[in-house]
Design a protein around this motif. Structure first.
Motif, PDB file in Angstrom:
ATOM      1  N   ARG A 112      46.262  17.054  35.849  1.00 45.13           N
ATOM      2  CA  ARG A 112      45.559  16.650  34.625  1.00 45.13           C
ATOM      3  C   ARG A 112      44.076  16.985  34.681  1.00 45.13           C
ATOM      4  O   ARG A 112      43.484  17.420  33.688  1.00 45.13           O
ATOM      5  CB  ARG A 112      45.748  15.145  34.408  1.00 45.13           C
ATOM      6  N   SER A 113      43.457  16.805  35.822  1.00 45.94           N
ATOM      7  CA  SER A 113      42.022  17.079  35.945  1.00 45.94           C
ATOM      8  C   SER A 113      41.717  18.557  35.732  1.00 45.94           C
ATOM      9  O   SER A 113      40.683  18.907  35.151  1.00 45.94           O
ATOM     10  CB  SER A 113      41.513  16.626  37.314  1.00 45.94           C
ATOM     11  N   GLN A 114      42.600  19.440  36.190  1.00 45.07           N
ATOM     12  CA  GLN A 114      42.402  20.870  35.971  1.00 45.07           C
ATOM     13  C   GLN A 114      42.500  21.214  34.492  1.00 45.07           C
ATOM     14  O   GLN A 114      41.700  22.000  33.959  1.00 45.07           O
ATOM     15  CB  GLN A 114      43.434  21.662  36.776  1.00 45.07           C
ATOM     16  N   ALA A 115      43.482  20.628  33.819  1.00 46.09           N
ATOM     17  CA  ALA A 115      43.649  20.891  32.393  1.00 46.09           C
ATOM     18  C   ALA A 115      42.487  20.311  31.586  1.00 46.09           C
ATOM     19  O   ALA A 115      42.022  20.926  30.614  1.00 46.09           O
ATOM     20  CB  ALA A 115      44.974  20.303  31.911  1.00 46.09           C
ATOM     21  N   VAL A 128      31.519  10.703  35.864  1.00 43.23           N
ATOM     22  CA  VAL A 128      30.989   9.568  36.626  1.00 43.23           C
ATOM     23  C   VAL A 128      31.863   9.376  37.861  1.00 43.23           C
ATOM     24  O   VAL A 128      33.068   9.141  37.755  1.00 43.23           O
ATOM     25  CB  VAL A 128      30.961   8.280  35.784  1.00 43.23           C
ATOM     26  N   ALA A 129      31.259   9.480  39.033  1.00 41.57           N
ATOM     27  CA  ALA A 129      31.985   9.370  40.297  1.00 41.57           C
ATOM     28  C   ALA A 129      31.343   8.290  41.158  1.00 41.57           C
ATOM     29  O   ALA A 129      30.194   7.897  40.947  1.00 41.57           O
ATOM     30  CB  ALA A 129      31.986  10.709  41.030  1.00 41.57           C
ATOM     31  N   GLY A 130      32.088   7.840  42.152  1.00 45.51           N
ATOM     32  CA  GLY A 130      31.587   6.822  43.068  1.00 45.51           C
ATOM     33  C   GLY A 130      32.714   5.922  43.527  1.00 45.51           C
ATOM     34  O   GLY A 130      33.757   5.822  42.876  1.00 45.51           O
ATOM     35  N   ALA A 131      32.495   5.264  44.646  1.00 43.03           N
ATOM     36  CA  ALA A 131      33.522   4.369  45.166  1.00 43.03           C
ATOM     37  C   ALA A 131      33.696   3.146  44.274  1.00 43.03           C
ATOM     38  O   ALA A 131      34.790   2.604  44.162  1.00 43.03           O
ATOM     39  CB  ALA A 131      33.158   3.935  46.589  1.00 43.03           C
ATOM     40  N   HIS A 132      32.624   2.696  43.620  1.00 43.60           N
ATOM     41  CA  HIS A 132      32.678   1.518  42.756  1.00 43.60           C
ATOM     42  C   HIS A 132      31.833   1.778  41.516  1.00 43.60           C
ATOM     43  O   HIS A 132      30.897   2.571  41.544  1.00 43.60           O
ATOM     44  CB  HIS A 132      32.126   0.269  43.449  1.00 43.60           C
ATOM     45  N   GLY A 133      32.167   1.101  40.446  1.00 41.66           N
ATOM     46  CA  GLY A 133      31.337   1.149  39.243  1.00 41.66           C
ATOM     47  C   GLY A 133      31.623   2.296  38.299  1.00 41.66           C
ATOM     48  O   GLY A 133      30.947   2.417  37.268  1.00 41.66           O
ATOM     49  N   ASP A 180      37.831  10.815  39.443  1.00 39.86           N
ATOM     50  CA  ASP A 180      38.531  10.085  40.493  1.00 39.86           C
ATOM     51  C   ASP A 180      38.460  10.822  41.826  1.00 39.86           C
ATOM     52  O   ASP A 180      38.916  11.955  41.952  1.00 39.86           O
ATOM     53  CB  ASP A 180      39.985   9.894  40.070  1.00 39.86           C
ATOM     54  N   GLU A 181      37.900  10.142  42.816  1.00 41.02           N
ATOM     55  CA  GLU A 181      37.802  10.727  44.151  1.00 41.02           C
ATOM     56  C   GLU A 181      38.998  10.392  45.026  1.00 41.02           C
ATOM     57  O   GLU A 181      39.161  10.948  46.108  1.00 41.02           O
ATOM     58  CB  GLU A 181      36.517  10.249  44.840  1.00 41.02           C
ATOM     59  N   SER A 182      39.874   9.485  44.575  1.00 46.33           N
ATOM     60  CA  SER A 182      40.929   8.969  45.448  1.00 46.33           C
ATOM     61  C   SER A 182      41.866  10.059  45.944  1.00 46.33           C
ATOM     62  O   SER A 182      42.332  10.013  47.082  1.00 46.33           O
ATOM     63  CB  SER A 182      41.728   7.882  44.735  1.00 46.33           C
ATOM     64  N   ASP A 183      42.155  11.034  45.090  1.00 37.99           N
ATOM     65  CA  ASP A 183      43.059  12.116  45.473  1.00 37.99           C
ATOM     66  C   ASP A 183      42.376  13.481  45.484  1.00 37.99           C
ATOM     67  O   ASP A 183      43.034  14.512  45.588  1.00 37.99           O
ATOM     68  CB  ASP A 183      44.270  12.155  44.539  1.00 37.99           C
ATOM     69  N   GLY A 184      41.041  13.483  45.353  1.00 37.09           N
ATOM     70  CA  GLY A 184      40.297  14.737  45.367  1.00 37.09           C
ATOM     71  C   GLY A 184      40.264  15.456  44.034  1.00 37.09           C
ATOM     72  O   GLY A 184      39.675  16.542  43.930  1.00 37.09           O
ATOM     73  N   SER A 185      40.854  14.860  42.991  1.00 39.53           N
ATOM     74  CA  SER A 185      40.927  15.570  41.710  1.00 39.53           C
ATOM     75  C   SER A 185      39.560  15.741  41.056  1.00 39.53           C
ATOM     76  O   SER A 185      39.396  16.596  40.186  1.00 39.53           O
ATOM     77  CB  SER A 185      41.885  14.846  40.753  1.00 39.53           C
ATOM     78  N   PHE A 186      38.553  14.955  41.470  1.00 36.08           N
ATOM     79  CA  PHE A 186      37.224  15.138  40.869  1.00 36.08           C
ATOM     80  C   PHE A 186      36.608  16.484  41.228  1.00 36.08           C
ATOM     81  O   PHE A 186      35.663  16.939  40.586  1.00 36.08           O
ATOM     82  CB  PHE A 186      36.294  13.978  41.192  1.00 36.08           C
ATOM     83  N   LEU A 187      37.166  17.152  42.226  1.00 36.51           N
ATOM     84  CA  LEU A 187      36.667  18.476  42.602  1.00 36.51           C
ATOM     85  C   LEU A 187      37.198  19.573  41.689  1.00 36.51           C
ATOM     86  O   LEU A 187      36.855  20.750  41.870  1.00 36.51           O
ATOM     87  CB  LEU A 187      37.035  18.776  44.060  1.00 36.51           C
ATOM     88  N   ASN A 188      38.002  19.206  40.712  1.00 31.70           N
ATOM     89  CA  ASN A 188      38.501  20.186  39.746  1.00 31.70           C
ATOM     90  C   ASN A 188      37.595  20.322  38.530  1.00 31.70           C
ATOM     91  O   ASN A 188      37.788  21.240  37.722  1.00 31.70           O
ATOM     92  CB  ASN A 188      39.910  19.795  39.270  1.00 31.70           C
ATOM     93  N   ALA A 216      33.328  15.216  50.576  1.00 33.61           N
ATOM     94  CA  ALA A 216      33.899  15.470  49.258  1.00 33.61           C
ATOM     95  C   ALA A 216      32.853  15.285  48.166  1.00 33.61           C
ATOM     96  O   ALA A 216      32.837  16.036  47.175  1.00 33.61           O
ATOM     97  CB  ALA A 216      35.092  14.536  49.016  1.00 33.61           C
ATOM     98  N   PHE A 217      31.954  14.317  48.331  1.00 33.24           N
ATOM     99  CA  PHE A 217      30.901  14.116  47.332  1.00 33.24           C
ATOM    100  C   PHE A 217      29.860  15.229  47.395  1.00 33.24           C
ATOM    101  O   PHE A 217      29.305  15.624  46.365  1.00 33.24           O
ATOM    102  CB  PHE A 217      30.260  12.740  47.506  1.00 33.24           C
ATOM    103  N   VAL A 218      29.603  15.734  48.582  1.00 35.12           N
ATOM    104  CA  VAL A 218      28.728  16.908  48.687  1.00 35.12           C
ATOM    105  C   VAL A 218      29.357  18.068  47.931  1.00 35.12           C
ATOM    106  O   VAL A 218      28.691  18.776  47.159  1.00 35.12           O
ATOM    107  CB  VAL A 218      28.500  17.288  50.168  1.00 35.12           C
ATOM    108  N   ASP A 219      30.644  18.258  48.128  1.00 37.30           N
ATOM    109  CA  ASP A 219      31.355  19.332  47.429  1.00 37.30           C
ATOM    110  C   ASP A 219      31.344  19.101  45.919  1.00 37.30           C
ATOM    111  O   ASP A 219      31.259  20.060  45.132  1.00 37.30           O
ATOM    112  CB  ASP A 219      32.799  19.426  47.924  1.00 37.30           C
ATOM    113  N   PHE A 220      31.427  17.838  45.518  1.00 35.65           N
ATOM    114  CA  PHE A 220      31.394  17.508  44.090  1.00 35.65           C
ATOM    115  C   PHE A 220      30.083  17.959  43.451  1.00 35.65           C
ATOM    116  O   PHE A 220      30.075  18.509  42.347  1.00 35.65           O
ATOM    117  CB  PHE A 220      31.598  16.006  43.913  1.00 35.65           C
ATOM    118  N   THR A 221      28.960  17.743  44.135  1.00 39.13           N
ATOM    119  CA  THR A 221      27.677  18.188  43.577  1.00 39.13           C
ATOM    120  C   THR A 221      27.645  19.705  43.425  1.00 39.13           C
ATOM    121  O   THR A 221      26.943  20.232  42.557  1.00 39.13           O
ATOM    122  CB  THR A 221      26.496  17.740  44.452  1.00 39.13           C
TER     123      THR A 221
END
Length: 499
Positions: A112-115, A128-133, A180-188, A216-221
């Motif tokens: 879904r994140s890719q689409a 918006v990413a992060g462990a909380h909030g 969502d960082e839980s499964d790495g989909s935020f990197l899409n 993973a957050f470094v990669d996200f940036t």
């Protein structure tokens, strides 16, 4: 240490979404979900033939049919077009007949994140990413943009209380998502604006180590679009470490770094400075100023209808995103003052026999600590009772000491069995792991029986908080609704007798 394995399944078989011809068909498994239904509409509006299925007859299916989208109730392999790109969520597994059919036919399978990234390339994508909030911050951004007439689209993990939905397709340029960082989909995603609220190792069942989680957050940036804006919480230690690791990306291609918080800002030209917080039961306010290259561009008072200093901090992140989008800050701050919260974020669900009943999604010790602080303010002279459902065996195992510390602050604690979600059990780890480490509290395995125990321990004037990211929310709502109480008790008795 027990072996911890990631039992989730990522069915995507493409590295990233790519341009597709106009005659391409898309088939969405789970099309009735809030986020997937918006995605279906987006693909349809782009001119693609869209169809899909859902296990139940959701309200969104009628809306999709009215738009000309073919939808089915139930998953059957013959429904999958032979030429479709199939879109799935992390909840879809290999044993789903439609997913299995797609695999047999050799079809492309997109997460879904890719689409969603594919559909939002012409939008100002705010992730918006992060462990909380994440949910609260993204909800604030979407709510305030809607209030000021920017007509945003959004796909958020929770429900915005006032709107009754977590997803919407608007006509404006902004598209707000919870990444969502839980499964790495935020990197899409390839966002125009990235908001990072905090970085505290979690979901280690997927990432394996704290180091991998932070990387993973470094990669996200690195996914930020050229000329985009990186909005960072200066009060979080993990975000500070991130800022030190990505200095070379600052200013590249005209990108901007915006820091926000109550403390000393991170290095960067743009600062959202919060100060003088004042908190009360169910509300809070503080002073806020925005400076750009040393010049003050806004100053005012931020007032919220929800309690907790962490909510003021989330609002600071929302304001940073607003500045990046170029909206009127005075209007945006006023609009934030009308935000009544997201579903399952210190949500009052009712009162029974003088006991106030609240529901919250908190499942990690850090966010639980912030929630309990706000709950204590609301409790006033009454006691604070908590019924907690741990989420994931791995999180319970890794954070048992932290759970014990935060729950030491409540007057009465009841813990039920772990909500396993995608995980297999870890021998010796369950809800009683927390009560045994704490040395107090009550462990009741069944969540219905646990909820009844917590309610019966309460007195008029007390506040009872149902807490957890799993199914515990149903118990709190049912107990709060007087007509449902008998059925809850019957369900508890039935489940106990089956155990």
């Amino acid at each position: 240490m027990p072996e911890i394995k990631d039992s989730s399944t990522n069915l995507s078989n493409v590295a990233q979404a790519h341009e597709v011809p106009s005659y391409q068909a898309f088939y969405l498994i789970g099309i009735g979900g809030a986020g997937m239904s918006v995605l279906a509409q987006l693909l349809h509006d782009l001119g693609y033939h869209v169809s899909g299925s859902d296990q139940v007859q959701a309200d969104t299916l009628g809306q999709l049919r009215a738009a000309g989208i073919t939808v089915f109730v139930g998953h059957r392999e013959e429904q999958v077009p032979a030429n479709a790109i199939v879109v799935v969520t992390s909840a879809v597994h290999e044993d789903n007949p439609e997913a299995a059919r797609a695999k047999t036919l050799g079809l492309e399978i997109w997460h879904r994140s890719q689409a969603l990234d594919f559909c939002t390339r012409s939008h100002d994508l705010v992730a918006v990413a992060g462990a909380h909030g994440k949910t609260s911050t993204s909800s604030m951004i979407a709510h305030a943009l809607l209030k000021i007439g920017a007509d945003p689209s959004f796909a958020i993990g929770g429900v915005i209380a006032e709107l009754g939905t977590g997803a919407r397709l608007g006509s404006g340029s902004a598209f707000v998502i919870e990444a969502d960082e839980s499964d790495g989909s935020f990197l899409n995603y390839s966002p125009a604006v990235e908001v990072i609220t905090n970085i505290e190792p979690d979901h280690l069942d997927h990432w394996g180590s704290a180091e991998a989680f932070e990387q993973a957050f470094v990669d996200f940036t690195g996914r930020l679009r050229e000329g985009g804006a990186l909005v960072l919480c200066a009060d979080d230690a993990g975000v500070k470490r991130l800022a030190q690791r990505v200095p070379a990306r600052r200013g590249v291609g005209g990108s901007r770094v915006i820091s926000y918080g109550f403390g000393v800002p991170l290095a960067g030209d743009i600062v959202v400075q919060l100060s003088e917080p004042e908190l009360g039961p169910g509300h809070g306010h503080c002073q806020v100023s925005v400076t750009d290259a040393g010049q003050q561009v806004f100053h005012g008072q931020l007032e919220l209808r929800i309690g907790g200093q962490h909510m003021l901090l989330n609002a600071g992140g929302a304001l940073g995103a607003a500045y990046a989008l170029g909206v009127d800050l005075a209007q945006f701050v006023t609009a934030l003052g009308t935000f009544s919260g997201a579903s399952r974020r210190m949500q009052r669900v009712g009162e029974r026999d003088g006991v106030r009943i609240y529901d919250d999604y908190g499942h990690h010790p850090t966010e639980i600590a912030a929630t309990l602080q706000a709950a204590r303010d609301l409790a006033g002279s009454g006691r604070l009772l908590v019924c907690f459902q741990p989420h994931l065996y791995s999180r319970t195992y890794h954070n048992v000491d932290a759970f014990a510390r935060v729950f030491a602050a409540v007057d009465d604690l009841t813990v039920c069995s772990v909500y396993a979600a995608r995980e297999a059990p870890i021998p010796g780890v369950n809800g009683n792991t927390i009560t045994e480490r704490l040395g107090q509290g009550t462990y009741v395995a069944d969540m219905y029986a646990a909820g009844l125990h917590a309610f019966r321990s309460a007195r008029p004037g007390d506040l009872l908080l149902f807490l957890g990211a799993g199914s515990i929310t149903h118990v709190g709502h049912a107990i709060a609704a007087g007509h449902d109480f008998a059925s809850v008790e019957q369900a508890a008795q039935a489940k106990v007798s089956q155990a």
